[in-house]
Write a protein that holds these residues in place. Structure first.
Motif, PDB file in Angstrom:
ATOM      1  N   LEU A   3       0.846  -1.103  -0.124  1.00  0.00           N
ATOM      2  CA  LEU A   3       0.000   0.093  -0.019  1.00  0.00           C
ATOM      3  C   LEU A   3       1.000   1.276   0.260  1.00  0.00           C
ATOM      4  CD1 LEU A   3      -3.059   1.167   0.190  1.00  0.00           C
ATOM      5  CD2 LEU A   3      -2.787   0.954   2.568  1.00  0.00           C
ATOM      6  N   CYS A   4       2.120   1.093   0.750  1.00  0.00           N
ATOM      7  CA  CYS A   4       3.142   2.317   0.645  1.00  0.00           C
ATOM      8  C   CYS A   4       3.960   2.189  -0.579  1.00  0.00           C
ATOM      9  CB  CYS A   4       3.725   2.388   2.180  1.00  0.00           C
ATOM     10  SG  CYS A   4       2.749   2.567   3.506  1.00  0.00           S
ATOM     11  N   ALA A   5       4.317   1.140  -1.004  1.00  0.00           N
ATOM     12  CA  ALA A   5       5.493   1.075  -1.889  1.00  0.00           C
ATOM     13  C   ALA A   5       4.671   1.179  -3.415  1.00  0.00           C
ATOM     14  CB  ALA A   5       5.867  -0.487  -1.912  1.00  0.00           C
ATOM     15  N   ILE A   6       3.895   0.823  -3.661  1.00  0.00           N
ATOM     16  CA  ILE A   6       3.208   1.100  -5.067  1.00  0.00           C
ATOM     17  C   ILE A   6       3.172   2.444  -5.358  1.00  0.00           C
ATOM     18  CG2 ILE A   6       1.064   0.889  -6.503  1.00  0.00           C
ATOM     19  CD1 ILE A   6       0.676  -2.013  -5.299  1.00  0.00           C
ATOM     20  N   PRO A   7       2.370   3.348  -4.585  1.00  0.00           N
ATOM     21  CA  PRO A   7       2.349   4.865  -4.983  1.00  0.00           C
ATOM     22  C   PRO A   7       3.909   5.178  -4.638  1.00  0.00           C
ATOM     23  CG  PRO A   7       1.379   4.274  -2.739  1.00  0.00           C
ATOM     24  CD  PRO A   7       1.519   3.124  -3.315  1.00  0.00           C
ATOM     25  N   ALA A   8       4.869   5.034  -3.841  1.00  0.00           N
ATOM     26  CA  ALA A   8       6.054   5.516  -3.979  1.00  0.00           C
ATOM     27  C   ALA A   8       6.668   5.341  -5.176  1.00  0.00           C
ATOM     28  CB  ALA A   8       6.879   4.773  -2.685  1.00  0.00           C
ATOM     29  N   ILE A   9       6.667   4.021  -5.696  1.00  0.00           N
ATOM     30  CA  ILE A   9       7.400   3.792  -7.155  1.00  0.00           C
ATOM     31  C   ILE A   9       6.819   4.525  -8.170  1.00  0.00           C
ATOM     32  CG2 ILE A   9       7.850   1.913  -8.668  1.00  0.00           C
ATOM     33  CD1 ILE A   9       8.058   0.073  -6.137  1.00  0.00           C
ATOM     34  N   LEU A  10       5.433   4.822  -8.314  1.00  0.00           N
ATOM     35  CA  LEU A  10       4.758   5.242  -9.205  1.00  0.00           C
ATOM     36  C   LEU A  10       5.165   6.910  -9.200  1.00  0.00           C
ATOM     37  CD1 LEU A  10       1.245   3.796  -9.322  1.00  0.00           C
ATOM     38  CD2 LEU A  10       2.909   3.501 -10.766  1.00  0.00           C
ATOM     39  N   ILE A  11       5.210   7.246  -7.976  1.00  0.00           N
ATOM     40  CA  ILE A  11       5.591   8.875  -7.841  1.00  0.00           C
ATOM     41  C   ILE A  11       7.019   9.046  -8.311  1.00  0.00           C
ATOM     42  CG2 ILE A  11       6.315  10.635  -6.146  1.00  0.00           C
ATOM     43  CD1 ILE A  11       3.759   9.491  -4.665  1.00  0.00           C
ATOM     44  N   PHE A  12       7.932   8.103  -8.110  1.00  0.00           N
ATOM     45  CA  PHE A  12       9.279   8.157  -8.214  1.00  0.00           C
ATOM     46  C   PHE A  12       9.340   8.071  -9.936  1.00  0.00           C
ATOM     47  CE2 PHE A  12      13.438   8.065  -5.755  1.00  0.00           C
ATOM     48  CZ  PHE A  12      14.450   8.142  -6.874  1.00  0.00           C
ATOM     49  N   GLY A  13       8.635   7.457 -10.487  1.00  0.00           N
ATOM     50  CA  GLY A  13       8.609   6.963 -11.964  1.00  0.00           C
ATOM     51  C   GLY A  13       8.251   8.251 -12.489  1.00  0.00           C
ATOM     52  N   MET A  14       7.096   9.051 -11.853  1.00  0.00           N
ATOM     53  CA  MET A  14       6.638  10.320 -12.715  1.00  0.00           C
ATOM     54  C   MET A  14       7.728  11.397 -12.557  1.00  0.00           C
ATOM     55  SD  MET A  14       2.836  10.280 -10.751  1.00  0.00           S
ATOM     56  CE  MET A  14       2.999  11.922 -10.551  1.00  0.00           C
TER      57      MET A  14
END
Length: 251
Positions: free
Chosen positions: A9-20
């Protein structure tokens, strides 16, 4: 492999934000990723899981901005970054997890305050050996510990007002080199165990999705709005890490 649902729940948005951020949409927002993942696991483990994923993001960014970079700036900031990585690899090993939480929380809160209160009338500047070397070293240090080299290097590059693609291409090469070099101390410290590598592999498909999402949002959504949302949550996470780390050190 990590099986805790709260971690994902924490890691998925964290990785998407970094990718953005890698995709050109608000490079500074990447600083939220490790603090966000640190709500579920230790900061050290979060950084280790994220590094292989960042290497894939770097490959996508290098291809996207190929042939576009500022050679004079890279000659200045890359040597500084190597010094910062060395300092980080020596310094972080002597810190407890609670002390690292305090450091990450402090950096997160400081970056938020800088974003909210910085002057909007910066004077245009050119490349500088002194400023570039200093901010390159800071970027190398913060990138080693929490993959948060974006804000320091932005402090140096943004006042130069480089053309957007030239700026992003320069940062793509800078962080690709930095992240490859970080593999050496991370490996020597035993960060890439079976659990971390399997977890990184599970999350790896999110890397190109995040980068492409950044390309899309760059032309569709107000960058200011995304910045405000991300820095608000970064501030909240930073304060929580400061409290958790402080209580751990005192208790």
């Amino acid at each position: 492999m990590i099986e805790d649902p709260f971690f994902y729940l924490c890691a998925i948005p964290a990785i998407l934000i970094f990718g953005m951020a890698k995709g050109g949409f608000g490079g500074g927002i990447a600083v939220v990723s490790v603090p966000l993942m640190s709500l579920a696991i230790s900061p050290v483990q979060a950084a280790a899981i994220l590094l292989p994923i960042l290497l894939l993001m770097d490959a996508v960014a290098l291809w996207s901005f190929r042939g576009q970079w500022s050679k004079p700036n890279l000659k200045i900031i890359l040597p500084g970054a190597m010094i910062g990585i060395v300092i980080g690899s020596i310094g972080f090993r002597y810190l407890s997890e609670d002390m690292i939480r305090i450091l990450i929380g402090f950096i997160a809160v400081a970056f938020c305050l800088n974003y909210w209160f910085k002057s909007q009338s910066a004077v245009e500047r050119g490349p500088s050996n002194i400023r570039g070397g200093f901010w390159g070293a800071v970027a190398g240090f913060t990138s080693f510990g929490i993959h948060a080299g974006g804000p320091p290097i932005n402090i140096y590059l943004l006042p130069q007002r480089l053309e957007k693609s030239l700026l992003m291409g320069t940062m793509a090469i800078f962080f690709a080199v930095v992240n490859v070099v970080k593999l050496i101390p991370y490996s020597l410290q035993g960060s890439f165990d079976r659990t971390n590598l399997l977890t990184a592999a599970i999350l790896m498909p999110l890397a190109p999705v995040g980068v492409r999402l950044g390309f899309y949002l760059l032309h569709k959504v107000s960058e200011t709005t995304i910045y405000r949302i991300c820095y608000f949550f970064l501030f909240v996470v930073g304060v929580k890490l400061l409290l958790d780390g402080g209580l751990g050190v005192l208790g």
